[in-house]
Enzyme design. Sequence first.
Site, mmCIF file in Angstrom:
data_model
loop_
_atom_site.group_PDB
_atom_site.id
_atom_site.type_symbol
_atom_site.label_atom_id
_atom_site.label_comp_id
_atom_site.label_asym_id
_atom_site.label_seq_id
_atom_site.Cartn_x
_atom_site.Cartn_y
_atom_site.Cartn_z
ATOM 1 N N LYS A 136 0.768 -1.188 -0.111
ATOM 2 C CA LYS A 136 0.084 0.125 0.000
ATOM 3 C C LYS A 136 0.799 1.029 -0.061
ATOM 4 C CE LYS A 136 -4.346 1.126 0.097
ATOM 5 N NZ LYS A 136 -5.648 0.429 -0.319
ATOM 6 N N ASP A 176 -6.987 4.531 -4.650
ATOM 7 C CA ASP A 176 -7.584 4.296 -3.483
ATOM 8 C C ASP A 176 -8.159 5.651 -2.984
ATOM 9 O OD1 ASP A 176 -7.667 2.303 -0.776
ATOM 10 O OD2 ASP A 176 -7.149 4.459 0.106
#
Length: 454
Positions: A136, A176
């Site tokens: 991430k 995201d």
Amino acid sequence: MLHCHEIAKSPDSYFTHFMEGLKKRNIGEPEFHQAVEEVAKNIVPFIFENKDYMEAQILERLTEPDRIVSFRVCWEDDQGNIRTNRGFRVQFNNAIGPYKGGLRFHPSVNRGILKFLGFEQIFKNSLTSLPIGGGKGGANFNPKGKSDREIMRFCQAFMTELSHHIGENIDVPAGDIGVGAREISYMFGKYKQLKKEFTGVLTGKGLEFGGSLGRAEATGHGLIYFAKNTLDKLSEGFKEKRCVISGSGNVAQFAADKLMEFGAKVIAMSDSQGFILDEEGFNHEKLELVKQAKLTRKPLSDIVEKIGAKYFNGQKPWGVPCDYAFPCATQNEILQKDAVCLVDNGCKGVFEGANMPCNLEAIHYLLSHDVLFTPSKAANAGGVAISALEMSQNSMRLSWTAEEVDIKLQEIMSKIHAQCEKYGADGNKVDYVKGANIAGFIKVANAMLAYGVN
Ligand code: NDP
């Protein structure tokens, strides 16, 4: 120093010792502690029965990222001021494939939040049955109020550094919060220029340059397919059911879209400023207004009159009487008091679209009040699954039709559901938290065992 397994007399003492150590090693990262605790509650008893994993210290190794890169992102705003942000990439675990996980641009982004997201991603990606590891990244950059040119300059500056650390077989980021098609395009363009190569290094790309049909829809649609699997098992359905959604971004919009297709009544959506309540239920025209507003980063309050609905400033939608709730905005948006509100107002199912939207106390409260609960690592895995299919299409240099992708998405969500049933069976019920954690763990843990100590 004694290791957990040397002092462990029982799963409880192992768990306590393990969590104490984790908190000491990762000071000031509450979201990461929370994500690990949720997993460890299920995994510790499991490794007590499967001692190979314990002897090999898999849980301890799995909670330490392979590496974290942190870097300066320097860019110029429209007034010619020099601005500096902090960028990160957490490469958590690549036991079963290249690191894969989104990039978040939001002022709250810090190391702990990205570690929680990267850790969750390991399990989620494993559940998809596709060969992708967990990662991430992002930056503490606020895209709100920035011009298109400023967004472009920021994305290009961010990719200038990130490009040293990623690659189609190394690490393949996606979007995201705050990172959609526009940002991915700017970053992909920069990567292509810097590396002089055209490869599938990012997913969520435009259709003209390697994107997959169905990727934008995948997380929201996948969430509703997963929820449908759980309801089918109970011989329940969506028809006329009152559904409350938080968020109004990518995940929320496509969750709403699929719920309406299945005959549900979507009565609420929210953003960071408040929520809209439409007792008549959203239709496609109203949802289009939401999509247009969010494309230009406008608040929902701007369109509430056009929709003809009520607006609740500064509030979350969890007090609205509903059958099912779909938190699709951000982490820890359902706390215990919100769970109490949901239960008191008749909610029978909570399906997580955002990552870790419910805190541990809320999950406990929901489960102890017989609310059907599905954790994000299973329920929202559709997005990353279609990202992995985008990688496959890029490698094969071909593209599948929207129908083909949608069929694959439905199959993947059903398989995730079956894995949760297998490992989370609890009488005639399914403990989806336990099922997702154990199923996600086994594949990664077995790969790590096979590699020996490294
Ligand atoms: P978007 O940026 O498209 O939308 C986010 C939405 O959540 C917006 O409506 C935003 O409000 C709201 N929001 C953001 N932060 C807060 C906050 N602190 N409090 C209240 N509302 C907030 O993001 P996505 O839809 O892509 O992501 C939503 C969630 O889903 C995240 O948890 C993400 O990690 C998760 N997720 C996303 C995937 C994807 O494919 N995009 C895949 C898997 C998980 P506003 O409009 O006012 O900013």
